[in-house]
Design a protein around this motif. Structure first.
Motif, short mmCIF file in Angstrom:
data_model
loop_
_atom_site.label_atom_id
_atom_site.label_comp_id
_atom_site.label_asym_id
_atom_site.label_seq_id
_atom_site.Cartn_x
_atom_site.Cartn_y
_atom_site.Cartn_z
N GLU A 165 -8.17 4.10 -8.00
CA GLU A 165 -6.79 4.59 -8.10
C GLU A 165 -5.81 3.44 -8.23
OE1 GLU A 165 -6.02 7.00 -4.71
OE2 GLU A 165 -7.08 8.75 -5.50
N LYS A 166 -5.98 2.41 -7.43
CA LYS A 166 -5.08 1.26 -7.51
C LYS A 166 -5.20 0.56 -8.85
CE LYS A 166 -2.68 -0.12 -4.88
NZ LYS A 166 -1.21 0.04 -4.70
N PHE A 167 -6.44 0.44 -9.35
CA PHE A 167 -6.64 -0.18 -10.66
C PHE A 167 -5.87 0.59 -11.74
CE2 PHE A 167 -8.68 -0.14 -14.77
CZ PHE A 167 -8.79 -1.49 -15.07
N ARG A 202 -3.32 2.68 -11.52
CA ARG A 202 -1.86 2.60 -11.36
C ARG A 202 -1.34 1.24 -11.83
NH1 ARG A 202 -0.10 7.01 -8.55
NH2 ARG A 202 -1.61 8.04 -7.15
N LEU A 203 -2.03 0.17 -11.44
CA LEU A 203 -1.60 -1.16 -11.88
C LEU A 203 -1.80 -1.35 -13.37
CD1 LEU A 203 -2.98 -3.34 -8.94
CD2 LEU A 203 -0.58 -2.94 -9.50
N ARG A 232 -10.32 4.55 -3.78
CA ARG A 232 -9.09 3.80 -3.52
C ARG A 232 -8.94 2.64 -4.49
NH1 ARG A 232 -8.42 1.09 1.55
NH2 ARG A 232 -6.31 0.74 0.76
N VAL A 233 -10.03 1.92 -4.73
CA VAL A 233 -9.98 0.78 -5.65
C VAL A 233 -9.68 1.28 -7.06
CG1 VAL A 233 -11.25 -1.15 -6.63
CG2 VAL A 233 -11.55 -0.57 -4.21
N GLU A 236 -5.61 -7.93 -8.74
CA GLU A 236 -4.54 -7.38 -7.90
C GLU A 236 -4.99 -6.10 -7.20
OE1 GLU A 236 -0.95 -6.95 -10.12
OE2 GLU A 236 -0.69 -9.12 -10.39
N ALA A 237 -5.78 -5.27 -7.89
CA ALA A 237 -6.24 -4.02 -7.28
C ALA A 237 -7.15 -4.30 -6.09
CB ALA A 237 -6.98 -3.17 -8.32
N GLN A 291 -5.01 -5.82 -3.19
CA GLN A 291 -4.11 -4.87 -2.53
C GLN A 291 -4.85 -3.80 -1.73
OE1 GLN A 291 -0.99 -3.33 -5.10
NE2 GLN A 291 -0.74 -5.31 -6.12
N THR A 292 -6.08 -3.48 -2.12
CA THR A 292 -6.82 -2.44 -1.39
C THR A 292 -7.70 -3.00 -0.29
OG1 THR A 292 -8.54 -2.48 -3.11
CG2 THR A 292 -6.84 -0.78 -3.29
#
Length: 272
Positions: free
Chosen positions: A188-190, A192-193, A185-186, A105-106, A109-110
């Protein structure tokens, strides 16, 4: 604040930066032998839930079944998390599946890349591996004392920077997109998810995880070659079990559950 004066030997005492990143303690190294090794050492010395070890380079990175994981300095995400889940021991293998969902998902989404999960721990784009996951656990009195979740994502490698033996079966985000990708960015998204899905998993267990894993997987419904037994067998991957195992149906009508340590899926999985 995390006490960073761990009695963990020379390597883990080498130069690093101690940061707070999205609410997590993060130990940032320039080079280590393996982020999982460091994470295990600090876990034994009391590092708390969610502590992250991140390095620009690994000299002895490894994956499942002791396979080598190589990545040039600064071109990928090489990290390990210290987890202390209060869950039944049978749920521990599912943390690998959960991590696969979060990575998929990370990345999606990125970057917009269409990614999928090859059971149990590979993230693939068009059949080529872009990420590996290695979980290592320690138990005490039948309960998980800690789980180290290691993640290696190929981000900005060029074709020539991929290991020669893996160039036909691996890829990077840069190769897929034709441009450099922000590792931050990847990451950070990882994180948070992960925080979101991990909390849901601790509350809901397998029933929380399974629908998300099914939505991201590219294994079920495919013919698989099973090479972990005494002889090669062909079967159809049909489901995942409550233990995180893969359920395979055979031509004689029988079904069998395989756990991650029991087998390796052959190359026919890719359908390439």
């Amino acid at each position: 604040m995390l006490d960073i004066k761990f009695d963990v030997g020379v390597e883990a005492a080498s130069r690093y930066k101690h940061l707070r990143f999205l609410g997590n303690d993060l130990l940032l190294y320039r080079e280590v032998s393996s982020t999982n090794t460091i994470a295990q050492l600090i876990a034994r010395s009391g590092a708390g839930e969610g502590t992250i070890v991140l390095s620009g380079l690994q000299t002895s990175g490894r994956g499942r079944m002791k396979r080598r994981w190589a990545c040039p300095a600064g071109q990928g995400i090489l990290m390990s998390m210290v987890l202390r889940p209060e869950i039944d021991v049978q749920l521990v293998p599912q943390l690998t599946l959960l991590c696969g969902v979060v990575v998929a998902e990370a990345i999606r989404q990125t970057t917009g890349c269409e990614v999928g999960i090859k059971w149990p721990n590979d993230i693939v784009i068009d059949g080529k591996k872009i990420c590996g996951i290695l979980a290592q656990s320690s138990f005490s009195s039948g309960l998980p004392q800690y789980v180290i979740m290691g993640v290696g994502i190929n981000v900005n490698q060029t074709y020539d920077q991929l290991p020669r033996e893996c160039r036909d079966t691996s890829t990077s985000l840069k190769l897929e997109l034709g441009q450099k990708v922000s590792r931050q960015r990847v990451l950070e998204k990882f994180i948070r998810l992960w925080d979101e899905h991990y909390e849901g998993f601790l509350k809901g267990g397998h029933s929380f995880l399974k629908p998300m894993w099914l939505a991201n997987n590219v294994t079920l419904g495919r013919e698989v070659s099973i090479t972990g037994e005494s002889e090669l067998r062909q079967g159809l991957a049909v489901d995942i079990s409550a233990k995180g195992g893969l359920i395979v149906s055979f031509s004689d009508g029988s079904e069998k559950e395989f756990l991650a340590d029991d087998l390796s899926l052959g190359s026919s999985y890719y359908g390439r």
